[in-house]
Design a protein around this motif. Structure first.
Motif, short mmCIF file in Angstrom:
data_model
loop_
_atom_site.label_atom_id
_atom_site.label_comp_id
_atom_site.label_asym_id
_atom_site.label_seq_id
_atom_site.Cartn_x
_atom_site.Cartn_y
_atom_site.Cartn_z
N GLU A 196 0.80 -1.22 0.00
CA GLU A 196 0.00 0.00 0.00
C GLU A 196 0.83 1.27 0.00
O GLU A 196 0.32 2.35 -0.31
CB GLU A 196 -0.84 0.05 1.28
N PHE B 168 2.91 4.55 -0.27
CA PHE B 168 3.47 5.55 -1.19
C PHE B 168 4.70 6.18 -0.52
O PHE B 168 5.40 6.95 -1.15
CB PHE B 168 2.43 6.61 -1.57
N MET C 37 8.48 11.91 4.54
CA MET C 37 9.15 10.77 3.92
C MET C 37 8.93 10.86 2.41
O MET C 37 7.86 11.29 1.97
CB MET C 37 8.64 9.43 4.46
N HIS D 273 8.14 10.26 -1.39
CA HIS D 273 7.03 9.52 -2.01
C HIS D 273 7.55 8.65 -3.16
O HIS D 273 8.39 9.08 -3.94
CB HIS D 273 5.97 10.49 -2.55
N ARG E 183 2.98 3.66 -5.46
CA ARG E 183 2.12 2.78 -4.68
C ARG E 183 1.88 1.52 -5.53
O ARG E 183 1.37 1.61 -6.65
CB ARG E 183 0.80 3.50 -4.44
N MET F 299 -0.13 -1.03 -4.92
CA MET F 299 -1.33 -1.72 -4.45
C MET F 299 -2.07 -2.47 -5.55
O MET F 299 -2.59 -3.56 -5.33
CB MET F 299 -2.27 -0.70 -3.80
N GLN F 300 -2.13 -1.88 -6.75
CA GLN F 300 -2.90 -2.53 -7.81
C GLN F 300 -2.01 -3.21 -8.86
O GLN F 300 -2.50 -3.64 -9.90
CB GLN F 300 -3.86 -1.53 -8.46
N LYS F 301 -0.73 -3.32 -8.57
CA LYS F 301 0.17 -4.13 -9.41
C LYS F 301 0.11 -5.57 -8.89
O LYS F 301 1.12 -6.13 -8.45
CB LYS F 301 1.60 -3.58 -9.32
N PHE F 302 -1.09 -6.13 -8.95
CA PHE F 302 -1.32 -7.44 -8.32
C PHE F 302 -0.39 -8.52 -8.86
O PHE F 302 -0.07 -9.47 -8.16
CB PHE F 302 -2.78 -7.86 -8.53
N HIS F 303 0.01 -8.39 -10.11
CA HIS F 303 0.86 -9.43 -10.69
C HIS F 303 2.28 -9.41 -10.12
O HIS F 303 3.05 -10.34 -10.36
CB HIS F 303 0.89 -9.30 -12.21
N LYS G 103 2.12 -10.99 0.68
CA LYS G 103 1.53 -9.77 0.12
C LYS G 103 1.31 -8.74 1.22
O LYS G 103 0.20 -8.21 1.39
CB LYS G 103 0.21 -10.09 -0.58
N ARG H 243 0.73 -3.24 4.77
CA ARG H 243 1.23 -2.04 5.45
C ARG H 243 1.71 -2.39 6.85
O ARG H 243 1.31 -3.41 7.41
CB ARG H 243 0.13 -0.96 5.53
#
Lengths: 326, 326, 326, 326
Positions: A46, A48, A121, A123, A126, A128-132, A138, A141
């Motif tokens: 999750e 960033f 911090m 940036h 993110r 999160m949606q790069k599931f592959h 997995k 956070r």
């Protein structure tokens, strides 16, 4: 209180074999943001923010610091004033001193733990949606720190009354006014930090949140197949206290990692702490399993602001039974 | 061989408190097909057959018989011939003698276990898609019997060479020609029956198949919340041998139930048995957890064809280490 | 009947871009056993057999054959006799002709489909417990073929009465004696092959079994993130008929793949076929979703024994409503 | 800003058949706290507060109000001052007027929605660990409101600049400075409220959070089996925007309920809103499925402070394509 501690932020762990640690945390699904010969900076799916786990090559396995994110740069100055007023040892780490993170304030707090505060911090992307690209557990956070301390009452009072934490759940002892263990939060989940009555100060574990229970089951299979069977210390199981579906791992240096899914919303100001009796069998393990001795007895050594090992002392409350800490 | 043993069919268990047993198996999601003051007949969610678990009020907790479904009525006569030829004690139970089931043949087999064969069972409604009525572990179907016997080699030989079972997996001992444990099947999964070297003959457990891993996790929560924390003996975990994601329970009389998900297809005639060394730590628990002593030492008492307790004897192979049976 | 068809075995698909296909099936978790410039041989996670999917570089997307595993080499000869007696075109493929597989018998069967029978296939490593190497949908094993044919009654009769298949479920039409669709099996699950009333003969899809529902959900995320959003044609959803939790994909050449979890045991000889009325809304989609037109209208072209495209014809039964085939 | 809106709190819905509504929400796993002939008060599994859903018998299906919990009673007075200063219609509901809830402030806000603020709600038993009593979707807690409004820019500005909400994600239109849709939060998740460009003001749906993806899949099976197949409008699927694994239902009066699992932490003050282009196919449905027309066109009617139907108007931004709102 003019500062705003937001959440558990990151940990800086000393490890003795950087490649062994890289392989282990990579197997859990951490994403490597940056590294050099002596450091690896990992973030979770999750995130960033640049990292939530900083591994540093060291002579011995130890915890350099655990860090909380605050609401602004000004909060750091306010916190500085507070700790100086309370005669705590403090140390500024100016921006540029540490990779990926801005100015930080480090403190030896009331229990003797070295903690750190920061707002800024760097940036990064993110994932999160790069599931592959997700794998292993997995890990989504960072969630919380769990600290073994000899005087939970003292830690509780300071975090509640001086630092503005709230208590979500705690363990009491029948016929005593002392608190055996307490779960404290700033973000509206069960905890950002927990304190347990034990030899300390030591870091018992760092908790990371998973997106669903099957990621935890899949992680067991993944780790066992990848050669990490001995890293699985306890679980899967359910804690009564905190409602966490949990798995405890030991990294190659023995630092303990909790992977868990569960939690619940605690943000209402009229949320009442849940009290558990120390003898309630459902408290530790809702399903009734015993934890191994190592889970009760072993924890990570801390370093102070000068990099020296922090001495530990016996807990204030007598050990009543083996299943003493969650 | 002119008979065709098809699959694990049902078990007849003696229990000492029918209401306590009803509540327990109901919590697992079994469906009550019929009952009277001394009997309950439970089926699982997939079943169109009358029952897979017959609980009978008895003086002591015991196993009256474990039953296999065969391919036709004629198979029963052929099996009768076989067992009589081999001087085994046999007993016909004519249709009408037992509720919901046709003619059966009961036998004291080679290990001294009382087993039963049948073809006909009354058809009832399949509840598979009545999802709103499923609960607890949502037990889908009966899968296998696990038997503690003193001489696994003897049982293995008889089931393979006389009864037509095939071996999917087995545990061997380095430097020995003896088999420590064997998983045997007629239907194309890992097993209909397993034999393990231990004090016996006794029934170690009855295995039931769940539709997915989350049903098993949900079941732990359900049972613990419903007051059955003490019924959870071992797990959840993964067996290396059989690849089962497992949970072991003890019913109110101590009969052991395995709930599991996993399995794989073994129906190819060129499927080769998987051999596990007794000392392979991944065999018993792929994730590396130890089983409690009770799991190794306790099992259900058997009754013979006359209803007398079957005496047990020490295993042929010496106990090499605590983790001796899966 | 002296032969024993065991189960759905493998498919040989012609694809027009081998690299595109490799990437797609690799994303589903297939394991590449072997390959050259014109062929890829994939197996699934459970497989100890060389492959269940043979992709062959071709001029057009087409199905060269779908194959069933039989119980012995002798079965092949018996099947040869049967088909020759019935004046079907047949063709032997001798051992060595095809990679990884022994002697096969290819036949243009009663519906005009090119099917193949084999016993021998090379053994390779079973990857079932190499969990750290599983990915995407973690495809466990091949399960079934679904065929669009113009005359389901004819296919049903031949597979039931000549080839020894059994029917688990079928779709009937109120007031008619014709079967709209039928699910037939040899292994004790819902099907090895299904026939549906439609333009044909064509191959509607190949079904692969997943180990749990979450693998299917995770696969959707994985595929979408990996650039295969357009490959997801239908689902996830639940079929009333077969109880499958399903996902339909189109590979880069349009070949349709079903990933599913669910199924149930059908091996009892007194198992009665489940009848569904064509108008029962729960039949196709238990949760009530409509399927896209492509799912009803598109299917893969077949090749005959000479490699020529098999001509198709209109279905015998009139199309009653759009939701005509499952 | 001297007030502190904490989170989405509850909704008051008018329904035309109380028994039909009771059965539907009970099937989703809601727990009935209280009821009489004209009202039902439901809470979710995590809730220690009296209710998150108040169903009131009405002449027509409508939304009486949607409510936000604030940080203290004083916040209500500060909010009153704000809305009066801005010439909005307001109405106090004194403690005792409504069951289970203290003093509330109702307002016709900038988009014409009737919203309500409260601090106090009666405490009841938290059912989180009574796992044996959970069923259906096992709804854990209320999460958000989704509102169809004709002028998203206006709503966005008011909620951000006057009410102190933060934006987690939004949909922009290439070449325009207007916002098509926005997800706004006070608690640190993706949203407490979303606004979408559409005919309005209307309530598009109320979102409830589930503890894991399998609860959503199980819910589909449960609802279909229990006779609610027609209540399933859309899903299961994944939204790109918000990362929600979603299911949309219509209650017996057509009120839309979203069940979902996913979400992520947004509490960092330097968290940057995620921008999605209206034409990005991954935005609405990450897996590539189309939503039914009803999902775009239908929403719940609102009542004003006097109980009259709130008139709606056409959206400010032209409808560019059917898939206009998430």
């Amino acid at each position: 209180m003019d500062f705003n501690v937001m959440r558990t932020g990151r940990a800086v762990l000393h490890v003795t074999d950087l490649e062994a640690s890289r392989a282990f945390y990579d197997a859990l699904g951490f994403i490597e943001t940056a590294s050099d010969d002596e450091n690896i900076y990992f973030r979770a799916i999750e995130d960033f923010a640049h990292h939530c786990l900083h591994l540093k090559l060291g002579d011995i396995p130890a915890v350099e610091t655990i860090s909380y994110k605050v609401g602004s740069e000004e909060c750091l100055d306010e916190l500085h004033t507070l700790f100086v007023d309370h005669d705590r040892n403090v140390k500024w780490m100016e921006k540029g001193t540490q990779v990926g993170i801005g100015r930080t304030l480090r403190v030896e707090e009331v229990s003797g733990m070295t903690i750190e505060f920061y707002f800024e911090m760097e940036h990064v992307e993110r994932m999160m949606q790069k599931f592959h690209l997700h794998k292993g557990a997995k890990v989504q956070r960072i969630d919380h720190f769990n600290c073994a301390v000899p005087d939970v009452d003292k830690a509780y009072d300071y975090y509640i009354h001086e630092l503005g934490f709230k208590c979500s759940e705690f363990t009491s002892i029948k016929g005593s006014e002392h608190i055996w263990a307490a779960w404290l939060h700033r973000k509206p989940g069960v905890h950002d930090v927990a304190f347990m009555n034990a030899v300390g100060p030591r870091l018992h574990h760092i908790g990371f949140w998973l997106k669903d229970p099957m990621s935890l089951i899949d992680c067991c299979d993944y780790l066992a197949a990848a050669g990490y069977r001995d890293s699985i210390e306890r679980g899967p199981g359910r804690h009564g206290l905190s409602n966490a579906f949990f798995l405890y791992l030991r990294d190659p240096d023995g630092h303990r990692i909790e992977l868990y899914n569960g939690d619940y919303y605690t943000g209402d100001f009229d949320n009442q702490p849940i009290e558990w009796d120390l003898d309630d069998p459902a408290r530790q393990t809702f399903w009734g399993h015993e934890a191994p001795d190592s889970w009760f007895n072993e924890a990570s050594t801390l370093l102070d602001l000068n990099g020296n090992v922090v001495p530990v002392s016996e807990p204030k409350l007598a050990k009543i039974k083996p299943n003493t800490i969650i």
